[in-house]
Write an enzyme that holds these catalytic residues in place. Sequence first.
Site, PDB file in Angstrom:
ATOM      1  N   SER A  42     -32.147  33.103  13.709  1.00  0.00           N
ATOM      2  CA  SER A  42     -31.580  33.496  14.994  1.00  0.00           C
ATOM      3  C   SER A  42     -32.268  34.779  15.474  1.00  0.00           C
ATOM      4  O   SER A  42     -33.489  34.808  15.583  1.00  0.00           O
ATOM      5  CB  SER A  42     -30.060  33.646  14.854  1.00  0.00           C
ATOM      6  OG  SER A  42     -29.434  33.675  16.112  1.00  0.00           O
TER       7      SER A  42
ATOM      8  N   ASP B  51     -29.717  22.322  18.654  1.00  0.00           N
ATOM      9  CA  ASP B  51     -29.137  23.663  18.558  1.00  0.00           C
ATOM     10  C   ASP B  51     -28.599  24.044  19.935  1.00  0.00           C
ATOM     11  O   ASP B  51     -29.326  24.038  20.923  1.00  0.00           O
ATOM     12  CB  ASP B  51     -30.214  24.661  18.114  1.00  0.00           C
ATOM     13  CG  ASP B  51     -29.654  26.030  17.739  1.00  0.00           C
ATOM     14  OD1 ASP B  51     -28.654  26.451  18.347  1.00  0.00           O
ATOM     15  OD2 ASP B  51     -30.239  26.675  16.845  1.00  0.00           O
TER      16      ASP B  51
ATOM     17  N   HIS C 295     -26.994  25.448  14.195  1.00  0.00           N
ATOM     18  CA  HIS C 295     -27.696  26.703  14.425  1.00  0.00           C
ATOM     19  C   HIS C 295     -28.106  27.232  13.058  1.00  0.00           C
ATOM     20  O   HIS C 295     -27.287  27.715  12.298  1.00  0.00           O
ATOM     21  CB  HIS C 295     -26.799  27.710  15.138  1.00  0.00           C
ATOM     22  CG  HIS C 295     -27.497  28.994  15.469  1.00  0.00           C
ATOM     23  ND1 HIS C 295     -28.673  29.032  16.178  1.00  0.00           N
ATOM     24  CD2 HIS C 295     -27.191  30.283  15.179  1.00  0.00           C
ATOM     25  CE1 HIS C 295     -29.063  30.289  16.326  1.00  0.00           C
ATOM     26  NE2 HIS C 295     -28.186  31.062  15.723  1.00  0.00           N
TER      27      HIS C 295
END
Length: 511
Positions: free
Chosen positions: A209, A440, A468
Amino acid sequence: MRITSLIAAGLGIGSLLAGAVPAAAQPVTPSAALTWGPCPQAQKELVEAGAECAQLTVPLDYADPGGRTIRIAVSRVKAKDRAHRRGILLSNPGGPGGPGLATTVGLRATLKEVADQYDLIGFDPRFLGGSTPVRCDPAGAPERPRTTTSPRLDFEDSVRRSRSTALRCARHGDNAALLPHASSRNVARDMDAIRAALGERKLSYYGVSYGADLGAVYTQMFPRRAGRIVLDSSTDPDATQYELFRRAGRPLEEGLDEWAAWTARHAGTYRLGRTGPEVRATVRKLLDGAERRPVAIDGTRLGAPLLRLFLRQFVQHQEDGAALARTVRTLTDAAAGKEAEPNPELAGMLDFLDSPDVADSMTGGAVFMCGDAGWPAGGWPRNPETYWRNMERSRGDQPVFGPLVNDMTAPCAFWRTTSREPAVRIGNDVPVLMLQARRDNNVPYDGALALHRKLRGSRLVTADIRSHGVFGRGAEGRTAVPCADRAVAGYLGGGALPVTDVTCPAPGGTR
């Protein structure tokens, strides 16, 4: 992903400005050596792993190396396989605003023997966790939840909270001196300072991320110091923060459609509808009602903004379909005035909202979301009415999540400081292994493709899942993607990058 980190979901490197990397981006030498000792007892995972911890002194401002300094909390588990030692492996868990002292140790469950070939190095980014902290003035007593409300009142509440947070952070202590140095550029420099303090020629890295975006910044600033770099779930390097936030709306709606179809197949269990549209209608009715009268449950009231945040938490992973269905069933019953005890997943969220971790996570996220030109450069509208107009326009095709991803959920419109440096322009041929879930809905797939094109030496491993984060899902109790796990372990274990991009077979799980 922690609940409050969803406020930062969808943010990445974006709005990267042109310009050469300045001299300050060259490898840095820390001003003090590392002195290792026991890790904090609160870090149970590190203590159980036999880790040692230290504080590294680094410049607050790398352009003024002889000036004020701050401390970076660092952990280390030495390589067990000394005969095949490959150097150091750092990581960052994302957020932004997430401390990472124990993150690299957590990779062992999936890396297995490959983890034994590295010194596993964790660190809390500057101003977070055990590093020199940035804190804001206390928020004071929480407002009493409304018994009746409206979308406009909810929006005005969010504007008021955002303005208050920005003010509290600006006026606390010497934050005015610290906050301009809260940037991804400086976190990358701190990472290189850790490398230098450990006497290593190169640094290998795993980031997920925001951590993936941070890794891309490192490859740009320190290309000759980049070892084996793995970036999991990244974003478009040319989009602003606000654009990235908004782009999540459509994938989130698509994820909700997948979940609604699954829930309809289990209509006898959850009683939310016998078709996908019927299930969606149940969710819409719940939100529409909460926009007038917040749902009363377990001694509190939950308005539509919080319900949307809860829905987002569950819809990001395909395995969480049952948890989401249970939560919607409970909330629907409570909204209808029935006796409803929170299901375990909802109870966990309610407990977290009452915990001190909320304030800490919010502060950390704001520090890097709002002032960091090097992660992405802002793009946050200053006029609150811009957010309101975008929220209202989004309701047509994004009725569930549009009002969430367009809302003023972060205090950035009122933030008082910005980075003293321009953003990092991404574009290099450093070898990088990238991972991305095709569905995602926090950081959409198109963003990873955009970064993939900028990182010309990268190979992309795609997993056709709704998730994710791709690597290490099995260790988190989710369905593993063996193809991706093998690719990461093989590359960090000394293998070559894949010759071409790879698409992994879809694992099982709830669609």
